[in-house]
Design a protein around this motif. Structure first.
Motif, PDB file in Angstrom:
ATOM      1  N   ASN A 145       0.869  -1.122   0.023  1.00  0.00           N
ATOM      2  CA  ASN A 145       0.028   0.032   0.152  1.00  0.00           C
ATOM      3  C   ASN A 145       0.953   1.188   0.149  1.00  0.00           C
ATOM      4  OD1 ASN A 145      -2.327   1.697   0.268  1.00  0.00           O
ATOM      5  ND2 ASN A 145      -2.341   1.788   2.423  1.00  0.00           N
ATOM      6  N   ALA A 146       1.740   1.372  -1.024  1.00  0.00           N
ATOM      7  CA  ALA A 146       2.578   2.450  -1.135  1.00  0.00           C
ATOM      8  C   ALA A 146       2.930   2.945  -2.614  1.00  0.00           C
ATOM      9  CB  ALA A 146       4.034   2.112  -0.395  1.00  0.00           C
ATOM     10  N   THR A 147       3.142   4.073  -2.854  1.00  0.00           N
ATOM     11  CA  THR A 147       3.547   4.350  -4.077  1.00  0.00           C
ATOM     12  C   THR A 147       4.906   4.870  -4.280  1.00  0.00           C
ATOM     13  OG1 THR A 147       1.324   5.444  -4.662  1.00  0.00           O
ATOM     14  CG2 THR A 147       3.041   6.321  -5.903  1.00  0.00           C
TER      15      THR A 147
ATOM     16  N   GLY B 173       6.313  -4.478  -5.668  1.00  0.00           N
ATOM     17  CA  GLY B 173       5.260  -4.289  -5.158  1.00  0.00           C
ATOM     18  C   GLY B 173       4.385  -2.935  -5.217  1.00  0.00           C
ATOM     19  N   PHE B 174       5.322  -2.029  -5.158  1.00  0.00           N
ATOM     20  CA  PHE B 174       4.967  -0.493  -5.370  1.00  0.00           C
ATOM     21  C   PHE B 174       3.756  -0.318  -6.485  1.00  0.00           C
ATOM     22  CE2 PHE B 174       8.771  -0.242  -2.793  1.00  0.00           C
ATOM     23  CZ  PHE B 174       8.509   0.563  -1.746  1.00  0.00           C
ATOM     24  N   SER B 175       3.052   0.706  -6.332  1.00  0.00           N
ATOM     25  CA  SER B 175       2.354   1.228  -7.289  1.00  0.00           C
ATOM     26  C   SER B 175       3.344   2.372  -7.877  1.00  0.00           C
ATOM     27  CB  SER B 175       1.057   2.014  -6.827  1.00  0.00           C
ATOM     28  OG  SER B 175       0.177   1.022  -6.337  1.00  0.00           O
TER      29      SER B 175
ATOM     30  N   GLY C  71       2.455  -7.753 -14.132  1.00  0.00           N
ATOM     31  CA  GLY C  71       1.553  -7.899 -13.035  1.00  0.00           C
ATOM     32  C   GLY C  71       1.636  -6.605 -12.170  1.00  0.00           C
ATOM     33  N   GLY C  72       2.473  -5.781 -12.546  1.00  0.00           N
ATOM     34  CA  GLY C  72       2.465  -4.446 -11.716  1.00  0.00           C
ATOM     35  C   GLY C  72       1.753  -3.429 -12.324  1.00  0.00           C
ATOM     36  N   GLU C  73       1.512  -2.302 -11.336  1.00  0.00           N
ATOM     37  CA  GLU C  73       0.590  -1.346 -11.469  1.00  0.00           C
ATOM     38  C   GLU C  73       1.391   0.070 -11.854  1.00  0.00           C
ATOM     39  OE1 GLU C  73      -2.697   1.460  -8.972  1.00  0.00           O
ATOM     40  OE2 GLU C  73      -2.032  -0.439  -8.285  1.00  0.00           O
ATOM     41  N   ILE C  74       1.139   0.576 -12.979  1.00  0.00           N
ATOM     42  CA  ILE C  74       1.688   1.816 -13.341  1.00  0.00           C
ATOM     43  C   ILE C  74       0.586   3.058 -13.593  1.00  0.00           C
ATOM     44  CG2 ILE C  74       2.401   1.111 -15.458  1.00  0.00           C
ATOM     45  CD1 ILE C  74       4.596   2.845 -15.404  1.00  0.00           C
ATOM     46  N   HIS C  75       1.061   4.423 -13.182  1.00  0.00           N
ATOM     47  CA  HIS C  75       0.326   5.450 -13.848  1.00  0.00           C
ATOM     48  C   HIS C  75       1.140   6.350 -14.472  1.00  0.00           C
ATOM     49  CE1 HIS C  75      -3.262   4.175 -11.356  1.00  0.00           C
ATOM     50  NE2 HIS C  75      -2.305   3.695 -10.395  1.00  0.00           N
TER      51      HIS C  75
ATOM     52  N   ASP D 143      -1.347  13.488  -6.518  1.00  0.00           N
ATOM     53  CA  ASP D 143      -2.063  12.458  -7.084  1.00  0.00           C
ATOM     54  C   ASP D 143      -1.568  11.041  -6.742  1.00  0.00           C
ATOM     55  OD1 ASP D 143      -3.795  14.199  -8.239  1.00  0.00           O
ATOM     56  OD2 ASP D 143      -3.097  14.096 -10.368  1.00  0.00           O
ATOM     57  N   ALA D 144      -0.141  11.035  -6.697  1.00  0.00           N
ATOM     58  CA  ALA D 144       0.554   9.822  -6.595  1.00  0.00           C
ATOM     59  C   ALA D 144       0.210   9.398  -5.155  1.00  0.00           C
ATOM     60  CB  ALA D 144       2.165   9.752  -6.583  1.00  0.00           C
ATOM     61  N   ASP D 145       0.231  10.438  -4.042  1.00  0.00           N
ATOM     62  CA  ASP D 145       0.093  10.019  -2.670  1.00  0.00           C
ATOM     63  C   ASP D 145      -1.571   9.775  -2.467  1.00  0.00           C
ATOM     64  OD1 ASP D 145       1.397  10.287   0.071  1.00  0.00           O
ATOM     65  OD2 ASP D 145      -0.252  11.984   0.385  1.00  0.00           O
ATOM     66  N   LYS D 146      -2.268  10.529  -3.149  1.00  0.00           N
ATOM     67  CA  LYS D 146      -3.837  10.322  -3.023  1.00  0.00           C
ATOM     68  C   LYS D 146      -4.009   8.604  -3.334  1.00  0.00           C
ATOM     69  CE  LYS D 146      -5.189  14.848  -3.601  1.00  0.00           C
ATOM     70  NZ  LYS D 146      -5.884  15.813  -4.540  1.00  0.00           N
ATOM     71  N   HIS D 147      -3.389   8.232  -4.598  1.00  0.00           N
ATOM     72  CA  HIS D 147      -3.497   6.772  -4.803  1.00  0.00           C
ATOM     73  C   HIS D 147      -3.168   5.827  -3.852  1.00  0.00           C
ATOM     74  CE1 HIS D 147      -3.580   3.263  -7.380  1.00  0.00           C
ATOM     75  NE2 HIS D 147      -2.822   3.074  -6.963  1.00  0.00           N
TER      76      HIS D 147
END
Length: 245
Positions: A5-7, A29-31, A53-57, A75-79
């Motif tokens: 649960n971290a970006t 495991g980071f977004s 399998g990762g997550e990226i914006h 926005d990163a911190d809100k995610h």
């Protein structure tokens, strides 16, 4: 892959070093929030991270504009809580001093120093409110010495190092690890390969171990991330075994 649960925000997510940093932290495991001047160029990185399998914006980001940095990191911190911010903008140019225009000098400073200040300050603003985090800056040989033709680049990198050092001393007691990674080597990118051939001739690439793989830089950042707060490094220099220094 264990999701956190971290970006992790990567500012300057270029095709080589920035992309490898993003991939490494995504695998851990980071977004990922990835930004670069032309966001369309992030499509291959998005594809690679999502395929694993990762997550990226990913989005376009002009790191010289205060409002864009504030919005990007907010926005990163809100995610998910912003735990890591890595500033990786280069701006490596070479001009003889008499050919270094006012515009060149100012633009290089804006890209390599001023935007680093903005990124570091805004990341610190978010992290101090939460009581911890990591802010890492990419440096270069020019962070420590000025070379012929590098007045603009070296002055900007000297400045970024000073920003990072001041932040480290101020923020360390607040549980924020600020580190400056000096890459004292050519990195294995197409641009560096071409420059080496032009400067040293057709045999310049005969020994591939003299160029640093971008993944090795990402690995060094991961090592910094893993350090316990009882033994933080501020400045880490990395170079291939054959590099003269």
């Amino acid at each position: 892959m264990q999701k956190r649960n971290a970006t992790a925000a990567v500012i300057g997510a270029g095709d080589y070093i920035g992309a490898e940093i993003a991939k490494k932290f995504a695998v851990e495991g980071f977004s990922i929030y990835a930004g670069r001047r032309n966001g369309d160029k992030l499509a291959p990185l998005v594809k690679d991270i999502e395929a694993a399998g990762g997550e990226i914006h990913a989005r376009s980001l002009d790191a010289r504009k205060e409002e864009e940095i504030i919005s990007f990191l907010s926005d990163a911190d809100k995610h998910a809580p912003l735990e890591v911010c890595i500033f990786n903008i280069g701006a490596n140019v070479n001009f003889p001093i008499l050919d270094t225009t006012e515009r060149v000098f100012r633009k290089v400073w804006e890209m390599a120093c001023y935007s680093g200040f903005l990124a570091g300050r805004e990341a610190a603003r978010l992290m101090t409110a939460r009581g911890g985090g990591k802010i890492f800056f990419t440096g270069a040989t020019a962070s420590l010495r000025g070379g012929s033709g590098y007045a603009a680049f070296a002055s900007a990198k000297f400045g970024l190092r000073a920003v990072a050092q001041a932040m480290a001393r101020e923020l360390g007691p607040k549980n924020i690890h600020v580190a400056h990674l000096i890459i004292d080597s050519g990195v294995d990118t197409e641009w560096v390969r071409q420059r080496r051939i032009e400067a040293l001739g057709p045999n310049a690439l005969d020994n591939p171990d003299l160029l640093m793989p971008p993944a090795a830089v990402a690995g060094a950042y991961w090592q910094l991330y893993q350090q316990p707060k009882t033994a933080w490094t501020f400045e880490l220099e990395i170079r291939p075994f054959g590099e003269k220094w």
